[in-house]
Design an enzyme around this catalytic site. Structure first.
Site, PDB file in Angstrom:
ATOM      1  N   TYR A  15     -12.310   7.043 -12.490  1.00 55.36           N
ATOM      2  CA  TYR A  15     -12.488   5.778 -11.772  1.00 55.36           C
ATOM      3  C   TYR A  15     -13.187   4.753 -12.659  1.00 55.36           C
ATOM      4  CZ  TYR A  15     -13.950   2.614  -7.967  1.00 55.36           C
ATOM      5  OH  TYR A  15     -14.155   1.523  -7.158  1.00 55.36           O
ATOM      6  N   ASP A  32       0.849  -1.196   0.000  1.00 49.63           N
ATOM      7  CA  ASP A  32       0.000   0.000   0.000  1.00 49.63           C
ATOM      8  C   ASP A  32       0.886   1.249   0.000  1.00 49.63           C
ATOM      9  OD1 ASP A  32      -2.139   1.963   0.816  1.00 49.63           O
ATOM     10  OD2 ASP A  32      -3.277   0.108   1.063  1.00 49.63           O
ATOM     11  N   ASN A  84       1.088  -3.505 -13.964  1.00 49.79           N
ATOM     12  CA  ASN A  84       2.185  -3.964 -13.102  1.00 49.79           C
ATOM     13  C   ASN A  84       1.825  -5.245 -12.341  1.00 49.79           C
ATOM     14  OD1 ASN A  84       3.789  -1.904 -13.953  1.00 49.79           O
ATOM     15  ND2 ASN A  84       3.475  -0.604 -12.158  1.00 49.79           N
TER      16      ASN A  84
HETATM   17  P1  NAD Z   1      -9.874   2.228   0.244  1.00 48.27           P
HETATM   18  O1  NAD Z   1      -9.637   3.587  -0.284  1.00 48.27           O
HETATM   19  O2  NAD Z   1     -10.096   2.065   1.692  1.00 48.27           O
HETATM   20  O3  NAD Z   1      -8.699   1.241  -0.184  1.00 48.27           O
HETATM   21  C1  NAD Z   1      -7.881   1.427  -1.300  1.00 48.27           C
HETATM   22  C2  NAD Z   1      -6.444   1.171  -0.874  1.00 48.27           C
HETATM   23  O4  NAD Z   1      -5.569   1.301  -2.002  1.00 48.27           O
HETATM   24  C3  NAD Z   1      -5.960   2.208   0.161  1.00 48.27           C
HETATM   25  O5  NAD Z   1      -5.313   1.549   1.220  1.00 48.27           O
HETATM   26  C4  NAD Z   1      -4.996   3.069  -0.631  1.00 48.27           C
HETATM   27  O6  NAD Z   1      -4.002   3.676   0.158  1.00 48.27           O
HETATM   28  C5  NAD Z   1      -4.443   2.064  -1.635  1.00 48.27           C
HETATM   29  N1  NAD Z   1      -3.878   2.691  -2.826  1.00 48.27           N
HETATM   30  C6  NAD Z   1      -4.431   3.667  -3.598  1.00 48.27           C
HETATM   31  N2  NAD Z   1      -3.608   3.980  -4.610  1.00 48.27           N
HETATM   32  C7  NAD Z   1      -2.519   3.169  -4.497  1.00 48.27           C
HETATM   33  C8  NAD Z   1      -1.309   3.034  -5.235  1.00 48.27           C
HETATM   34  N3  NAD Z   1      -1.051   3.785  -6.324  1.00 48.27           N
HETATM   35  N4  NAD Z   1      -0.407   2.108  -4.822  1.00 48.27           N
HETATM   36  C9  NAD Z   1      -0.633   1.366  -3.714  1.00 48.27           C
HETATM   37  N5  NAD Z   1      -1.747   1.467  -2.969  1.00 48.27           N
HETATM   38  C10 NAD Z   1      -2.683   2.356  -3.362  1.00 48.27           C
HETATM   39  O7  NAD Z   1     -11.113   1.640  -0.580  1.00 48.27           O
HETATM   40  P2  NAD Z   1     -11.848   0.226  -0.496  1.00 48.27           P
HETATM   41  O8  NAD Z   1     -13.294   0.512  -0.360  1.00 48.27           O
HETATM   42  O9  NAD Z   1     -11.175  -0.646   0.503  1.00 48.27           O
HETATM   43  O10 NAD Z   1     -11.618  -0.332  -1.964  1.00 48.27           O
HETATM   44  C11 NAD Z   1     -10.707  -1.383  -2.240  1.00 48.27           C
HETATM   45  C12 NAD Z   1     -10.880  -1.833  -3.686  1.00 48.27           C
HETATM   46  O11 NAD Z   1     -12.201  -2.330  -3.880  1.00 48.27           O
HETATM   47  C13 NAD Z   1     -10.694  -0.704  -4.705  1.00 48.27           C
HETATM   48  O12 NAD Z   1     -10.001  -1.201  -5.819  1.00 48.27           O
HETATM   49  C14 NAD Z   1     -12.105  -0.339  -5.095  1.00 48.27           C
HETATM   50  O13 NAD Z   1     -12.159   0.170  -6.398  1.00 48.27           O
HETATM   51  C15 NAD Z   1     -12.813  -1.674  -4.971  1.00 48.27           C
HETATM   52  N6  NAD Z   1     -14.253  -1.479  -4.746  1.00 48.27           N
HETATM   53  C16 NAD Z   1     -14.718  -1.054  -3.536  1.00 48.27           C
HETATM   54  C17 NAD Z   1     -16.077  -0.852  -3.352  1.00 48.27           C
HETATM   55  C18 NAD Z   1     -16.658  -0.415  -2.031  1.00 48.27           C
HETATM   56  O14 NAD Z   1     -17.869  -0.204  -1.937  1.00 48.27           O
HETATM   57  N7  NAD Z   1     -15.883  -0.289  -0.966  1.00 48.27           N
HETATM   58  C19 NAD Z   1     -16.962  -1.062  -4.414  1.00 48.27           C
HETATM   59  C20 NAD Z   1     -16.441  -1.457  -5.641  1.00 48.27           C
HETATM   60  C21 NAD Z   1     -15.085  -1.683  -5.791  1.00 48.27           C
END
Ligand code: NAD
Ligand code: UDP
Length: 313
Positions: free
Chosen positions: A144, A32, A98
């Site tokens: 997004y 992360d 990647n």
């Molecule tokens: P979140 O923002 O809590 O988690 C995303 C994580 O990715 C964070 O820890 C962030 O620091 C990390 N991150 C962002 N850019 C990064 C980078 N360039 N390199 C390394 N780490 C990076 O959000 P979440 O709700 O836990 O979402 C997690 C995944 O699930 C995401 O890919 C999101 O698109 C997907 N998702 C979530 C939901 C939801 O309702 N929570 C719905 C659809 C999809």
């Protein structure tokens, strides 16, 4: 026991996934850059055997040995990605390349955390996996939505051209403990506002709908998907079909918290999808999965979490 990489592992969903994978006896590398996630989300895992936290931006190609990859790294709340479009699309697209390259090098299975946002503002309701979506390429959500759509395409191309073993799930709105207090998504916003006695902010007239799933159900679905045979790649919707209007969610949270907060109506954001509900027939059939935690029970657990989290804020 496998050596598993979770990108975005210090985020809301990622931290729950890392924990469950450790519980099942695996070695977990949590990668992360802490853009929206936090070390605190995984601090309780730091002493556990087999857990490694790696600070790394997924847009810089990491060199890691692993047998499975869950690709979750990406800002996910509209509040964050609306203001960080370039970072978001770069993370979604370059991050996908990647991690796919890493999967190819390691001959690892790789699962993409795709999203219901690939359906955009849907003209089909409920949404099933064969619907292609209705997305504005130029709007404030496109970094997004299009980033995630492109990532799905990359996954498919690496599968057909490079024989990478891929899995794609489309996650619908998920909530639960470890959402950050300033995440900006609706469930955490309303709970935090209600507990603080602040105004509950509804964007639009409150008639927009979403279908919310509790995080434990999602984790169960994600792991089941990774365990399917190589010839099943998805995409599969993972969500709870219990659809609710945003105004009804606000009222429910006010009642459950016993809050004196008032509801205020603010202008709607451009391209906000009007309705969303997953068709989970495929998940039921192929994964033997359906959600078991209803909205009331999930909200009780989430409200309890935020009561504690806010005392430390
Ligand atoms: P979140 O923002 O809590 O988690 C995303 C994580 O990715 C964070 O820890 C962030 O620091 C990390 N991150 C962002 N850019 C990064 C980078 N360039 N390199 C390394 N780490 C990076 O959000 P979440 O709700 O836990 O979402 C997690 C995944 O699930 C995401 O890919 C999101 O698109 C997907 N998702 C979530 C939901 C939801 O309702 N929570 C719905 C659809 C999809
Ligand atoms: N929303 C709202 N008030 C808030 C946060 C969100 O009314 O404080 C609305 C938002 O406009 C959308 C719905 O709730 O219509 C779900 O928003 P969220 O950001 O949680 O998820 P997404 O739009 O990505 O599904």
């Amino acid at each position: 026991m496998k050596r598993i990489l979770v990108t975005g592992g210090a985020g809301f969903i990622g931290s729950h996934l890392c924990e469950r994978l450790l519980d099942y006896g695996n070695e977990v590398i949590c990668l992360d850059n802490f853009f929206t996630g936090s070390k605190i989300n995984v601090s309780h895992l730091s002493e556990r055997q087999g857990f490694t936290l790696m600070e790394c931006d997924i847009t810089e190609r990491p060199d890691i040995e692993c047998e499975e990859i869950y690709n979750l790294a990406c800002p996910a709340s509209p509040l964050h990605y609306r203001n960080n479009g370039i970072i978001t699309i770069k993370t979604a697209v370059i991050g996908a390349i990647n991690t796919l390259e890493l999967a190819k090098t390691n001959n690892a299975r790789i699962l993409q955390a795709s999203t219901s946002e690939i359906y955009g503002d849907p003209q089909v309701h409920p949404q099933n996996e064969s619907y292609w979506g209705n997305v504005n390429t130029l709007g404030p959500r496109s970094c997004y939505d299009e980033g995630k759509r492109c990532a799905e395409t990359l996954f498919m191309n690496y599968h057909t051209e490079e024989k990478v073993r891929i899995k794609i799930i489309r996650i619908f709105n998920t909530y639960g403990p470890r959402m950050s207090t300033n995440d900006g998504r609706v469930v955490s916003n309303f709970i935090v506002q209600a507990l603080r006695g602040d105004n509950i902010t509804i964007f639009g007239d409150g008639n927009i709908t979403r279908s919310f799933q509790y995080v434990d159900d999602l984790i169960d679905g994600i792991i089941r998907m990774m365990q399917t045979p190589d010839d099943f790649i998805g995409p599969v919707n993972i969500g709870n079909p219990e659809e609710i209007k945003i105004i009804d969610l606000a009222k429910k949270i006010i009642e459950m918290t016993g809050s004196s907060s008032r509801i205020v109506y603010l202008p709607i954001f451009e391209d906000d999808p009007r309705r969303r509900q997953p068709d989970i027939t495929l998940a039921e059939k192929v994964l033997g999965w359906s959600p078991v935690i209803n909205l009331n029970d999930g909200l009780i657990k989430t409200i309890d979490y935020f009561k504690k989290a806010l005392t430390f804020d």
